[in-house]
Design a protein around this motif. Structure first.
Motif, PDB file in Angstrom:
ATOM      1  N   GLY A 125       0.828  -1.209   0.000  1.00 46.38           N
ATOM      2  CA  GLY A 125       0.000   0.000   0.000  1.00 46.38           C
ATOM      3  C   GLY A 125       0.862   1.258   0.000  1.00 46.38           C
ATOM      4  N   ALA A 126       0.229   2.358  -0.417  1.00 49.83           N
ATOM      5  CA  ALA A 126       0.963   3.625  -0.521  1.00 49.83           C
ATOM      6  C   ALA A 126       1.444   4.132   0.841  1.00 49.83           C
ATOM      7  N   LEU A 127       0.777   3.729   1.914  1.00 49.03           N
ATOM      8  CA  LEU A 127       1.177   4.209   3.246  1.00 49.03           C
ATOM      9  C   LEU A 127       2.570   3.714   3.618  1.00 49.03           C
ATOM     10  N   MET A 128       3.044   2.684   2.920  1.00 48.71           N
ATOM     11  CA  MET A 128       4.369   2.133   3.184  1.00 48.71           C
ATOM     12  C   MET A 128       5.405   2.751   2.245  1.00 48.71           C
ATOM     13  N   VAL A 129       4.945   3.613   1.320  1.00 50.94           N
ATOM     14  CA  VAL A 129       5.853   4.187   0.324  1.00 50.94           C
ATOM     15  C   VAL A 129       6.209   5.625   0.675  1.00 50.94           C
ATOM     16  N   SER A 130       5.182   6.423   0.872  1.00 49.53           N
ATOM     17  CA  SER A 130       5.399   7.862   1.029  1.00 49.53           C
ATOM     18  C   SER A 130       6.151   8.178   2.316  1.00 49.53           C
ATOM     19  N   SER A 131       6.994   9.214   2.253  1.00 48.74           N
ATOM     20  CA  SER A 131       7.716   9.621   3.469  1.00 48.74           C
ATOM     21  C   SER A 131       6.742  10.108   4.533  1.00 48.74           C
ATOM     22  N   GLU A 132       5.517  10.480   4.121  1.00 46.71           N
ATOM     23  CA  GLU A 132       4.512  10.932   5.092  1.00 46.71           C
ATOM     24  C   GLU A 132       3.541   9.810   5.465  1.00 46.71           C
TER      25      GLU A 132
END
Ligand code: SF4
Length: 376
Positions: free
Chosen positions: A345-352
């Motif tokens: 998921g994107a939550l594991m990608v973005s620095s935020e």
């Protein structure tokens, strides 16, 4: 205070921590949502959670724009760049975000012309340097980044750059907060308000949260002292049975916002009737689209957009984590199938992203202690 060191000074942090312990009622459990992903990152990076009494729970909010974008929008953007004449451009933190058929970086490995840019203005320059190609910029972000997209479009129009377009995925923060407050499975006592977005919109748009919902909100900076002072201010309001909007981040956030930036947004964008958010469904008037007067530069008008709707893998619990219902480590995939190296998921990608922040600081710290303990 003038320099960043002063916002990390141990004695000031110690005093703020003492004040938090003095103000927190030991009989009560507090749930404070930090709306912005930048705060989530700061909380884990500086270990702020460990400084708080156990009855203060910090709940991560939906303020990471990459994380809230549904997977289908990434596929929609990539589908436009299947035309070999198109150069797909985006910020670096978009590059590893998974779509249904891979991330932009994986598409690049398969031959798509995908390039990282540092601003929409860089994408516009790329278009001017490559008149035989069409450059599409995948625009993303809250009101924080929308002004730079707007100004770039105004420049494209003024300079008559015809081989450039924007795929607009800008979202707005207030409807997302409203959706959280309307959610039956959420109980939030108060909000640590988003610092970056507020530099543009100011503090006034949060007034209804205090007046109608009875929830205190303190717009906060991102240094340890900022976040701890904001918690002190929230506890003081709750202790006095008050609910108001306060601005802890006065050195950066003007109460009325940035009028020039708001004007640029109003010139180029209008509200979409509704927009899909990952894990939160469709939220009305929660995103921006390009006005018809700039339609020539709107990728959604220039290209066929499949309008793909892809649900996250069943076992991925990004939606629950985004709404603050689950903590990152409570997702079944956290640290197993889903890691920063192999994100689901994107939550594991973005620095935020809260999963990335939790993994990079809390999870690695716990793993290091386990290793040290095993060696001892
Ligand atoms: S661990 Fe991965 S799958 Fe689970 S919520 Fe986080 S990003 Fe989504």
């Amino acid at each position: 205070m003038r320099f960043v060191d002063e916002f990390r000074a141990a004695d000031v942090i110690g005093k703020a921590t003492e004040e938090i312990r003095r103000l927190a009622d030991p009989q009560r459990h507090y749930r404070f949502m930090e709306v912005c992903g930048g705060h989530t990152h700061a909380i884990y990076r500086f270990g702020l959670k460990d400084l708080l009494p156990p009855n203060i729970e910090l709940v991560h909010g939906p303020g990471c724009p990459v994380c809230v974008l549904p997977m289908g929008r990434i596929d929609d953007g990539l589908s436009m760049a299947e035309d070999p004449n198109v150069i797909f451009t985006a910020f670096g933190d978009m590059m590893r975000v998974p779509g249904a058929h891979g991330s932009p970086l994986e598409h690049k490995a398969r031959g798509m012309d995908v390039r990282i840019v540092y601003s929409p203005a860089d994408a516009l320059k790329l278009a001017q340097k490559n008149p035989g190609k069409h450059v599409m910029f995948f625009a993303i972000g809250f009101e924080t980044t929308a002004p730079s997209t707007a100004l770039t479009l105004m420049r494209a129009k003024k300079e008559g750059v015809a081989n450039f377009s924007i795929f607009c995925n800008h979202v707005t923060i207030i409807p997302a907060i409203r959706a959280i407050l309307d959610s039956p499975d959420m109980r939030i006592d108060a909000f640590i308000g988003p610092g970056h977005v507020s530099t543009v919109i100011g503090c006034r748009p949060y007034a209804w949260i205090a007046a109608n919902e009875g929830k205190p909100i303190v717009v906060s900076g991102f240094e340890p002292v900022d976040v701890l002072q904001s918690i002190v201010m929230l506890l003081a309001q709750l202790g006095n049975a008050e609910a108001k909007v306060e601005n802890q981040y006065k050195r950066v956030v003007p109460w009325e916002g940035n009028r020039a930036a708001l004007k640029a947004i109003g010139e180029v964008f209008e509200l979409r009737p509704y927009f899909e958010w990952r894990g939160m469904g469709f939220i009305s008037q929660s995103a921006l689209r390009i006005r018809d007067s700039y339609g020539q530069w709107d990728a959604e008008q220039r290209f066929h957009v499949p309008g793909v709707r892809i649900t996250d893998p069943k076992s991925a619990q990004c939606g629950e984590v985004l709404k603050g219902v689950l903590k990152p480590a409570q997702c079944k995939l956290f640290g197993k199938e889903c890691t920063p190296e192999r994100p689901v998921g994107a939550l594991m990608v973005s620095s935020e992203g809260s999963c990335a922040a939790y993994y990079n600081y809390e999870h690695r710290k716990a793993a290091a202690f386990t290793t040290i303990g095993a060696k001892a």
